[in-house]
Design an enzyme around this catalytic site. Sequence first.
Site, PDB file in Angstrom:
ATOM      1  N   SER A  82       0.817  -1.209   0.000  1.00 17.18           N
ATOM      2  CA  SER A  82       0.000   0.000   0.000  1.00 17.18           C
ATOM      3  C   SER A  82       0.853   1.263   0.000  1.00 17.18           C
ATOM      4  O   SER A  82       0.318   2.364   0.102  1.00 17.18           O
ATOM      5  CB  SER A  82      -0.876  -0.003   1.252  1.00 17.18           C
ATOM      6  OG  SER A  82      -0.068  -0.368   2.366  1.00 17.18           O
ATOM      7  N   THR A 184      -1.762   3.213   4.309  1.00 19.67           N
ATOM      8  CA  THR A 184      -0.827   4.323   4.193  1.00 19.67           C
ATOM      9  C   THR A 184       0.064   4.358   5.416  1.00 19.67           C
ATOM     10  O   THR A 184      -0.414   4.108   6.519  1.00 19.67           O
ATOM     11  CB  THR A 184      -1.644   5.633   4.162  1.00 19.67           C
ATOM     12  OG1 THR A 184      -2.378   5.675   2.953  1.00 19.67           O
ATOM     13  CG2 THR A 184      -0.779   6.870   4.292  1.00 19.67           C
ATOM     14  N   THR A 202       1.937   6.960   0.428  1.00 19.55           N
ATOM     15  CA  THR A 202       1.019   5.882   0.055  1.00 19.55           C
ATOM     16  C   THR A 202       1.005   5.633  -1.447  1.00 19.55           C
ATOM     17  O   THR A 202       1.352   6.525  -2.233  1.00 19.55           O
ATOM     18  CB  THR A 202      -0.418   6.257   0.503  1.00 19.55           C
ATOM     19  OG1 THR A 202      -1.276   5.140   0.358  1.00 19.55           O
ATOM     20  CG2 THR A 202      -0.975   7.415  -0.306  1.00 19.55           C
ATOM     21  N   ARG A 212      -6.691   9.496  -9.876  1.00 16.50           N
ATOM     22  CA  ARG A 212      -7.259   9.766  -8.550  1.00 16.50           C
ATOM     23  C   ARG A 212      -6.144  10.117  -7.547  1.00 16.50           C
ATOM     24  O   ARG A 212      -5.115   9.469  -7.484  1.00 16.50           O
ATOM     25  CB  ARG A 212      -8.032   8.528  -8.070  1.00 16.50           C
ATOM     26  CG  ARG A 212      -8.674   8.681  -6.687  1.00 16.50           C
ATOM     27  CD  ARG A 212      -7.807   8.118  -5.585  1.00 16.50           C
ATOM     28  NE  ARG A 212      -8.541   7.961  -4.316  1.00 16.50           N
ATOM     29  CZ  ARG A 212      -7.948   7.656  -3.157  1.00 16.50           C
ATOM     30  NH1 ARG A 212      -6.658   7.444  -3.112  1.00 16.50           N
ATOM     31  NH2 ARG A 212      -8.653   7.550  -2.062  1.00 16.50           N
ATOM     32  N   VAL A 213      -6.410  11.139  -6.753  1.00 15.91           N
ATOM     33  CA  VAL A 213      -5.501  11.505  -5.665  1.00 15.91           C
ATOM     34  C   VAL A 213      -6.299  11.425  -4.368  1.00 15.91           C
ATOM     35  O   VAL A 213      -7.439  11.880  -4.300  1.00 15.91           O
ATOM     36  CB  VAL A 213      -4.950  12.937  -5.876  1.00 15.91           C
ATOM     37  CG1 VAL A 213      -4.207  13.428  -4.644  1.00 15.91           C
ATOM     38  CG2 VAL A 213      -4.017  12.966  -7.101  1.00 15.91           C
ATOM     39  N   GLY A 214      -5.701  10.823  -3.352  1.00 18.61           N
ATOM     40  CA  GLY A 214      -6.408  10.675  -2.075  1.00 18.61           C
ATOM     41  C   GLY A 214      -6.055  11.778  -1.091  1.00 18.61           C
ATOM     42  O   GLY A 214      -5.593  12.857  -1.464  1.00 18.61           O
ATOM     43  N   ASP A 215      -6.265  11.490   0.169  1.00 17.92           N
ATOM     44  CA  ASP A 215      -6.020  12.470   1.239  1.00 17.92           C
ATOM     45  C   ASP A 215      -4.538  12.633   1.571  1.00 17.92           C
ATOM     46  O   ASP A 215      -4.114  13.672   2.082  1.00 17.92           O
ATOM     47  CB  ASP A 215      -6.734  12.017   2.519  1.00 17.92           C
ATOM     48  CG  ASP A 215      -6.218  10.653   2.991  1.00 17.92           C
ATOM     49  OD1 ASP A 215      -6.270   9.692   2.183  1.00 17.92           O
ATOM     50  OD2 ASP A 215      -5.748  10.550   4.140  1.00 17.92           O
ATOM     51  N   THR A 235      -5.265   7.414   7.858  1.00 18.30           N
ATOM     52  CA  THR A 235      -5.216   6.315   6.907  1.00 18.30           C
ATOM     53  C   THR A 235      -6.661   5.913   6.639  1.00 18.30           C
ATOM     54  O   THR A 235      -7.550   6.207   7.419  1.00 18.30           O
ATOM     55  CB  THR A 235      -4.378   5.130   7.456  1.00 18.30           C
ATOM     56  OG1 THR A 235      -4.359   4.073   6.493  1.00 18.30           O
ATOM     57  CG2 THR A 235      -4.914   4.608   8.759  1.00 18.30           C
ATOM     58  N   GLY A 236      -6.887   5.276   5.510  1.00 16.97           N
ATOM     59  CA  GLY A 236      -8.261   4.878   5.197  1.00 16.97           C
ATOM     60  C   GLY A 236      -8.774   5.562   3.941  1.00 16.97           C
ATOM     61  O   GLY A 236      -7.997   6.157   3.188  1.00 16.97           O
ATOM     62  N   GLY A 238      -9.564   7.852   1.448  1.00 17.43           N
ATOM     63  CA  GLY A 238      -9.136   9.241   1.338  1.00 17.43           C
ATOM     64  C   GLY A 238     -10.267  10.211   1.070  1.00 17.43           C
ATOM     65  O   GLY A 238     -10.273  11.344   1.575  1.00 17.43           O
TER      66      GLY A 238
HETATM   67  N1  ASP Z   1      -5.651   7.154   2.554  1.00 21.97           N
HETATM   68  C1  ASP Z   1      -5.207   6.430   1.406  1.00 21.97           C
HETATM   69  C2  ASP Z   1      -5.924   6.931   0.205  1.00 21.97           C
HETATM   70  O1  ASP Z   1      -7.122   7.114   0.251  1.00 21.97           O
HETATM   71  C3  ASP Z   1      -5.437   4.972   1.494  1.00 21.97           C
HETATM   72  C4  ASP Z   1      -4.743   4.291   2.616  1.00 21.97           C
HETATM   73  O2  ASP Z   1      -4.767   4.732   3.753  1.00 21.97           O
HETATM   74  O3  ASP Z   1      -4.117   3.282   2.326  1.00 21.97           O
HETATM   75  O4  ASP Z   1      -5.302   7.085  -0.811  1.00 21.97           O
END
Ligand code: ASP
Length: 327
Positions: A82, A184, A202, A212-215, A235-236, A238
């Site tokens: 990840s 992450t 991450t 796509r871009v996450g948090d 984490t989680g 995003g």
């Molecule tokens: N927070 C990350 C994302 O949404 C995912 C993860 O925590 O692995 O990109």
Amino acid sequence: MSNRRNFIKKSALGTLGVSSILGCDELNNANIKKTYPRIISTWNHGLDANKKAWEVLKNGNGGLSAIEEGVKVSEADPKVRSVGYGGYPDREGIVTLDACIMDKNSNCGSVSFLQNIKHPISVARHVMEDTPHVMLSGKGALDFAISKGYKQENLLTDDSKKDWLNWKEKSNYKPVINIENHDTISMLLIDDVGDLYGACTTSGAAWKMHGRVGDSPIIGAGLFLDNEVGAAAATGLGEAIIKTSGSAMVVELMRQGASPLEACKTIVKRISKIHKSGPEWDYLQVGFIAINKNGEYAGYSLRKGFNYSLCDQKNKDLLIDAKYEIG
Ligand code: ASP
């Protein structure tokens, strides 16, 4: 502090000398006033990352290098599916990376949608230190990394490719909780004099749409710190973390007097309320870690299964089960 309270705290700390998994109640007892240096990181791969960060800190190289070198351990590890090399790809089979870093003076740097560079956290640090900007993305981030001497390499390992080909057979985007939408590495560090540093890196949600871009690279969402107050990281899923400016809100609650645990819990509850009736509810997982200016720390998640790693003077490799909303 009364002798009795001192005794209770010492007794609780006495149980923490070995590598073990603690419940959160014991953890709360273990938190003591002004305990630093201390490092917390999301997940069990945080154990090795913390170890490296601690070594760099103790060698006198400073908190910023400590967190950078720490999370690089996860970025380079192909078994961590990840983050960085060996991370799950997007639905086109391409590994794209997000990372950010922040220091005690609120300087920050970030890269998003970066491809073929094994250590996005180092590129994020260069963005922070060598440019007038906070965030570089995609090809711009890649060109910048190359200009700084980074080599392009294939980050898709055979194992990740195999898993992606399996996923493609059904192409059903419904991440498996705690496996495909989570992991992450976010690291928070408070140094010997109580200054804060944070990093987050991450490969993002598995099988995400290309682009796509996450948090994780977004300051305030995946990571935030205010050196007067504390630091938080996520984490989680995003999308859910971005919608609440999760990490910034955790820090703001600590500013208002909430403990790290109360602050994380409040934001997880807020996320839960927003998403409860959405189609994403079935696969929604979010987790936060937080540390305040005294070195008190906590982790909290929406669903069971989130853990985080602690390293400090007494505990070099403690893995802690976070409390959660839903079993
Ligand atoms: N927070 C990350 C994302 O949404 C995912 C993860 O925590 O692995 O990109």
